[in-house]
Design an enzyme around this catalytic site. Structure first.
Site, PDB file in Angstrom:
ATOM      1  N   GLY A  15       0.773  -1.248   0.000  1.00  0.00           N
ATOM      2  CA  GLY A  15       0.000   0.000   0.000  1.00  0.00           C
ATOM      3  C   GLY A  15       0.797   1.287   0.000  1.00  0.00           C
ATOM      4  N   SER A  16       1.967   1.283  -0.639  1.00  0.00           N
ATOM      5  CA  SER A  16       2.724   2.551  -0.639  1.00  0.00           C
ATOM      6  C   SER A  16       2.067   3.584  -1.561  1.00  0.00           C
ATOM      7  CB  SER A  16       4.192   2.321  -1.006  1.00  0.00           C
ATOM      8  OG  SER A  16       4.336   1.999  -2.365  1.00  0.00           O
ATOM      9  N   ARG A  68     -15.716 -15.596  -8.880  1.00  0.00           N
ATOM     10  CA  ARG A  68     -15.200 -14.237  -9.018  1.00  0.00           C
ATOM     11  C   ARG A  68     -16.346 -13.224  -8.913  1.00  0.00           C
ATOM     12  NH1 ARG A  68     -10.041 -13.109 -10.804  1.00  0.00           N
ATOM     13  NH2 ARG A  68      -9.527 -15.210 -11.405  1.00  0.00           N
ATOM     14  N   MET A  93      -4.293  -7.070  -6.841  1.00  0.00           N
ATOM     15  CA  MET A  93      -3.769  -8.177  -7.649  1.00  0.00           C
ATOM     16  C   MET A  93      -4.825  -9.218  -8.035  1.00  0.00           C
ATOM     17  SD  MET A  93      -0.761  -7.059  -7.947  1.00  0.00           S
ATOM     18  CE  MET A  93       0.203  -8.398  -8.638  1.00  0.00           C
ATOM     19  N   HIS A 112       0.289   1.220 -13.180  1.00  0.00           N
ATOM     20  CA  HIS A 112       1.091   0.082 -13.625  1.00  0.00           C
ATOM     21  C   HIS A 112       2.547   0.537 -13.761  1.00  0.00           C
ATOM     22  CE1 HIS A 112       1.922  -3.763 -15.477  1.00  0.00           C
ATOM     23  NE2 HIS A 112       2.628  -3.126 -16.397  1.00  0.00           N
ATOM     24  N   ASP A 148      -4.213  -4.370 -17.820  1.00  0.00           N
ATOM     25  CA  ASP A 148      -3.283  -3.246 -17.984  1.00  0.00           C
ATOM     26  C   ASP A 148      -3.505  -2.478 -19.290  1.00  0.00           C
ATOM     27  OD1 ASP A 148      -2.075  -3.797 -15.529  1.00  0.00           O
ATOM     28  OD2 ASP A 148      -0.753  -5.273 -16.425  1.00  0.00           O
TER      29      ASP A 148
HETATM   30  C1  GRF Z   1       3.178  -0.789  -7.674  1.00  0.00           C
HETATM   31  O1  GRF Z   1       4.411  -0.926  -8.336  1.00  0.00           O
HETATM   32  C2  GRF Z   1       2.058  -0.613  -8.669  1.00  0.00           C
HETATM   33  O2  GRF Z   1       2.444   0.082  -9.817  1.00  0.00           O
HETATM   34  C3  GRF Z   1       1.715  -2.024  -9.033  1.00  0.00           C
HETATM   35  O3  GRF Z   1       1.845  -2.751  -7.826  1.00  0.00           O
HETATM   36  C4  GRF Z   1       2.754  -2.076  -6.970  1.00  0.00           C
HETATM   37  C5  GRF Z   1       2.030  -1.809  -5.697  1.00  0.00           C
HETATM   38  O4  GRF Z   1       2.877  -1.283  -4.702  1.00  0.00           O
HETATM   39  N1  GRF Z   1       0.403  -2.093  -9.618  1.00  0.00           N
HETATM   40  P1  GRF Z   1       2.230  -0.630  -3.400  1.00  0.00           P
HETATM   41  O5  GRF Z   1       1.331  -1.676  -2.769  1.00  0.00           O
HETATM   42  O6  GRF Z   1       1.474   0.576  -3.814  1.00  0.00           O
HETATM   43  O7  GRF Z   1       3.401  -0.311  -2.509  1.00  0.00           O
END
Ligand code: GRF
Length: 219
Positions: A15-16, A68, A93, A112, A148
């Site tokens: 979650g950054s 799903r 994901m 992405h 994507d």
């Molecule tokens: C990021 O690199 C984003 O582009 C990709 O997954 C990663 C998630 O990282 N879709 P975070 O959970 O936001 O740290």
């Protein structure tokens, strides 16, 4: 100022990017507020980080559903219960069905870690290094049913350095992601980005700042 758009963030991991959106939305003049963070993984580190930031969170474990569609039904209900206007996927994901994507058509964003349409899918940095590209980067786009893919809102480019590992490149791209995602979301939330078919037209772009990036440098 117009009413702030209500944002629901979908995560699966650390979650950054979510935190960068939460931080940006704390600014008084930001055109959006983060109203909930939902994760398909109950153990996602980002859930605790969102709670610590004072945001409502909910884990909806996809493993608890037979299909799903049933999982997405619950996700959709949680987003609607929070009166979400725009969904921001940030390291979410799970593949989504076309039905779910269409319910949020033009109102769901994703980030992405590549310059789309290059390197869709997983292991983008490994594949960028293997291809020998000199510029890598990240993209924020409107979600369409294909993985994507979808109208591109904004992109950031970063150089690939001679001794890069996938981890080093990922870290450089991630730093750009943390600036790009709040920027792209604000363009959409403020109504500065119009989605016309499969393209996003941005109003008031400062074209005098359009400086080419050469890598390696010209001199
Ligand atoms: C990021 O690199 C984003 O582009 C990709 O997954 C990663 C998630 O990282 N879709 P975070 O959970 O936001 O740290």
């Amino acid at each position: 100022m117009a009413a702030k758009k209500r944002i629901g963030i979908l995560i699966s991991g650390r979650g950054s990017n979510m935190l960068s959106l939460i931080a940006a939305a704390r600014e008084a003049d930001y055109p959006a507020e983060i109203v909930c963070v939902l994760s398909n993984r109950p153990g996602a580190e980002g859930l605790a980080r969102a709670s610590a930031a004072g945001i409502a969170t909910q884990a909806i474990d996809h493993k608890a559903f037979d299909t799903r569609e049933a999982f997405e039904e619950k996700l959709d209900a949680a987003l609607r219960a929070a009166n979400v206007d725009i969904v921001a996927c940030a390291g979410f994901m799970r593949k989504m069905t076309a039905g779910f994507v269409e319910r949020w058509r033009d109102r769901m964003l994703n980030i992405h870690p590549s310059l789309l349409p290059a390197f869709k899918g997983l292991d983008t940095h490994e594949r960028a290094l293997a291809a020998g590209v000199k510029l890598a980067g990240c993209t924020v786009h409107i979600v369409r049913p294909e993985l994507d893919a979808g109208p591109i809102i904004a992109q950031a480019a970063v150089p690939v350095l001679p001794d890069d590992t996938a981890a080093a490149l990922a870290a450089r791209v991630l730093e750009a992601e943390h600036l790009l995602y709040p920027h792209a979301l604000s363009l959409i939330a403020a109504g500065r980005a119009a989605i016309e078919g499969e393209q996003v037209k941005i109003a008031q772009v400062p074209v005098n700042q359009a400086i080419p990036l050469y890598w390696p440098p010209l001199s």
